[in-house]
Design a protein around this motif. Sequence first.
Motif, mmCIF file in Angstrom:
data_model
loop_
_atom_site.group_PDB
_atom_site.id
_atom_site.type_symbol
_atom_site.label_atom_id
_atom_site.label_comp_id
_atom_site.label_asym_id
_atom_site.label_seq_id
_atom_site.Cartn_x
_atom_site.Cartn_y
_atom_site.Cartn_z
ATOM 1 N N THR A 164 50.401 69.052 42.070
ATOM 2 C CA THR A 164 51.270 69.665 42.945
ATOM 3 C C THR A 164 50.863 69.561 44.412
ATOM 4 O O THR A 164 49.382 69.137 44.349
ATOM 5 C CB THR A 164 51.609 71.011 42.769
ATOM 6 N N GLY A 165 51.541 69.878 45.149
ATOM 7 C CA GLY A 165 50.781 69.926 46.608
ATOM 8 C C GLY A 165 51.083 68.487 47.412
ATOM 9 O O GLY A 165 51.563 67.774 46.827
ATOM 10 N N ILE A 191 41.894 63.993 41.322
ATOM 11 C CA ILE A 191 41.200 65.090 41.582
ATOM 12 C C ILE A 191 40.235 65.423 42.512
ATOM 13 O O ILE A 191 39.792 66.371 43.247
ATOM 14 C CB ILE A 191 40.971 66.091 40.162
ATOM 15 N N LEU A 192 39.477 64.378 42.657
ATOM 16 C CA LEU A 192 38.082 64.493 43.533
ATOM 17 C C LEU A 192 38.549 63.547 44.896
ATOM 18 O O LEU A 192 37.782 63.343 45.633
ATOM 19 C CB LEU A 192 37.027 63.484 42.825
#
Length: 61
Positions: A13-14, A21-22
Motif C-alpha cells: 500500500t501507499g 520493499i528495499l
Amino acid sequence: MGNGKAVALEYATGKMQSLGILSSEDIEENTQNINYFILHKPKDSEKFEVFRYNSSYTAME
C-alpha cells in the motif's frame, strides 16, 4: 507466484505500492532507488533463495 513457490518482496500500500520493499526516495536529490527481489523455493528445499534481483536509480517526477 510460481505456483506458490515464489514470492516478491514489495510494498502492498501507499505511494510506493508495488515497488520493492528495499526501495527508497531521496527528497533532497529528487531521486528514487528501487531494489526488487523475487525469492523462490527450489524443489526439495526448505529455504527460499533469491531468484531475481533488479535495481534501478532514477529521478522522481
